[in-house]
Motif scaffolding. Structure first.
Motif, short mmCIF file in Angstrom:
data_model
loop_
_atom_site.label_atom_id
_atom_site.label_comp_id
_atom_site.label_asym_id
_atom_site.label_seq_id
_atom_site.Cartn_x
_atom_site.Cartn_y
_atom_site.Cartn_z
N LYS A 72 0.83 -1.21 0.00
CA LYS A 72 0.00 0.00 0.00
C LYS A 72 0.87 1.26 0.00
CE LYS A 72 -3.70 2.24 2.66
NZ LYS A 72 -4.57 2.12 3.88
N ILE A 73 1.86 1.30 0.87
CA ILE A 73 2.75 2.47 0.96
C ILE A 73 3.60 2.57 -0.31
CG2 ILE A 73 4.65 3.55 2.21
CD1 ILE A 73 3.56 2.23 4.76
N SER A 74 4.07 1.43 -0.78
CA SER A 74 4.87 1.40 -2.00
C SER A 74 4.09 1.96 -3.19
CB SER A 74 5.33 -0.03 -2.30
OG SER A 74 5.95 -0.11 -3.56
N ASP A 75 2.85 1.52 -3.33
CA ASP A 75 2.01 2.01 -4.44
C ASP A 75 1.72 3.50 -4.31
OD1 ASP A 75 1.92 -0.53 -5.47
OD2 ASP A 75 -0.04 -1.03 -4.58
N ASN A 76 1.48 3.93 -3.07
CA ASN A 76 1.17 5.34 -2.82
C ASN A 76 2.34 6.24 -3.17
OD1 ASN A 76 1.15 7.74 -0.54
ND2 ASN A 76 -0.88 7.30 -1.36
N LEU A 77 3.54 5.87 -2.74
CA LEU A 77 4.72 6.68 -3.04
C LEU A 77 5.04 6.65 -4.54
CD1 LEU A 77 7.21 5.99 -0.09
CD2 LEU A 77 5.67 7.91 -0.42
N THR A 78 4.80 5.51 -5.18
CA THR A 78 5.04 5.41 -6.61
C THR A 78 4.12 6.35 -7.38
OG1 THR A 78 5.79 3.11 -6.43
CG2 THR A 78 5.08 3.86 -8.60
N ASP A 79 2.87 6.43 -6.95
CA ASP A 79 1.91 7.33 -7.61
C ASP A 79 2.29 8.79 -7.44
OD1 ASP A 79 0.37 5.24 -8.52
OD2 ASP A 79 -1.02 5.29 -6.83
N LYS A 80 2.74 9.15 -6.23
CA LYS A 80 3.00 10.55 -5.93
C LYS A 80 4.43 11.00 -6.25
CE LYS A 80 -0.47 11.02 -2.24
NZ LYS A 80 -0.66 11.32 -0.79
N TYR A 81 5.39 10.13 -5.94
CA TYR A 81 6.80 10.53 -6.07
C TYR A 81 7.60 9.41 -6.75
CZ TYR A 81 4.81 13.17 -2.17
OH TYR A 81 3.99 13.92 -1.37
N PRO A 82 7.32 9.11 -8.01
CA PRO A 82 7.96 7.97 -8.68
C PRO A 82 9.48 8.08 -8.81
CG PRO A 82 6.80 9.35 -10.26
CD PRO A 82 6.39 9.82 -8.90
N ASN A 83 10.00 9.32 -8.85
CA ASN A 83 11.44 9.51 -9.04
C ASN A 83 12.23 9.63 -7.74
OD1 ASN A 83 10.10 11.48 -11.49
ND2 ASN A 83 11.40 9.78 -12.07
N ASN A 84 11.53 9.59 -6.62
CA ASN A 84 12.22 9.75 -5.34
C ASN A 84 13.03 8.50 -5.00
OD1 ASN A 84 12.34 9.66 -2.16
ND2 ASN A 84 11.85 11.77 -2.70
N ILE A 85 14.21 8.69 -4.44
CA ILE A 85 15.11 7.57 -4.12
C ILE A 85 14.47 6.63 -3.11
CG2 ILE A 85 16.30 8.90 -2.31
CD1 ILE A 85 17.86 6.24 -4.64
#
Length: 205
Positions: A72-85
């Motif tokens: 869930k957290i992985s998908d959420n961060l991918t949607d919002k900040y895909p380029n973040n390390i």
């Protein structure tokens, strides 16, 4: 000393009177630019801090085998900040969890998200190697071979060449397998890795 202003001073005073509005707005814009830049930097720092907390939270879920929250957290961060390390690092954890649960397609999906978005060349190569390994695990040997060779620097990467050697051996192409393995021995490898490669070559011969 003459109490009157000099000609140069008179000209300066006159110029200031004529241009004080421009001076004021110039100074004002300067302050706005400085504080806007500081605000942007502070905002980015705060955001990065918040994302790092999310990353740590997700890693705890991973360690506790609470994969549903991890995804869930992985998908959420991918949607919002895909380029973040932190997003890329978290997708590695998600890919590993999917892999361990034999959900290889989802693992590949997460790894491909990393290769498409990460800025670090090292992390991109690591994700590519893991993609190739899963394709080999799925017995998609031709696809794995094509994928590895699509990387322009594969000839300089010992791990990729080892995988190509493994694929060639599985496909019965022993000469190609030996060629790939022998090319690896020209690299700067730790002693234990050299022994593994030499063992693979001797088993074929």
């Amino acid at each position: 000393m003459n109490a009157q202003y000099s000609d140069d001073e008179d000209k300066l005073i006159s110029w200031i009177k004529d241009n004080y509005k421009n001076l004021f707005f110039g100074i004002l814009l300067g302050f706005i630019s400085i504080f806007s830049y500081k605000f942007i930097i502070d905002s980015k720092s705060t955001l990065q801090h918040e994302i790092s907390f999310k990353f740590e939270e997700a890693v705890k879920h991973y360690k506790n085998n609470n994969f549903k929250e991890l995804y869930k957290i992985s998908d959420n961060l991918t949607d919002k900040y895909p380029n973040n390390i932190y997003t890329s690092m978290l997708n590695f954890y998600a890919a590993k969890a999917y892999h361990d649960n034999e959900n290889y397609d989802q693992s590949l999906y997460k790894l491909k998200l990393i290769t498409n978005n990460v800025e670090s060349p090292e992390l991109k190569i690591l994700a590519e190697i893991r993609i190739a390994r899963i394709l080999i695990l799925q017995k998609k040997y031709n696809e794995a071979e094509s994928f590895i060779k699509s990387n322009n620097g594969f000839t300089q990467n010992p791990l990729m060449n080892e995988l190509l050697g493994d694929i060639s051996y599985i496909k019965g192409e022993k000469k190609n397998a030996i060629r790939y393995y022998e090319s690896i021995l020209q690299s700067d490898l730790p002693p234990n890795k050299i022994k593994i490669i030499e063992s693979k070559i001797n088993s074929i011969k």
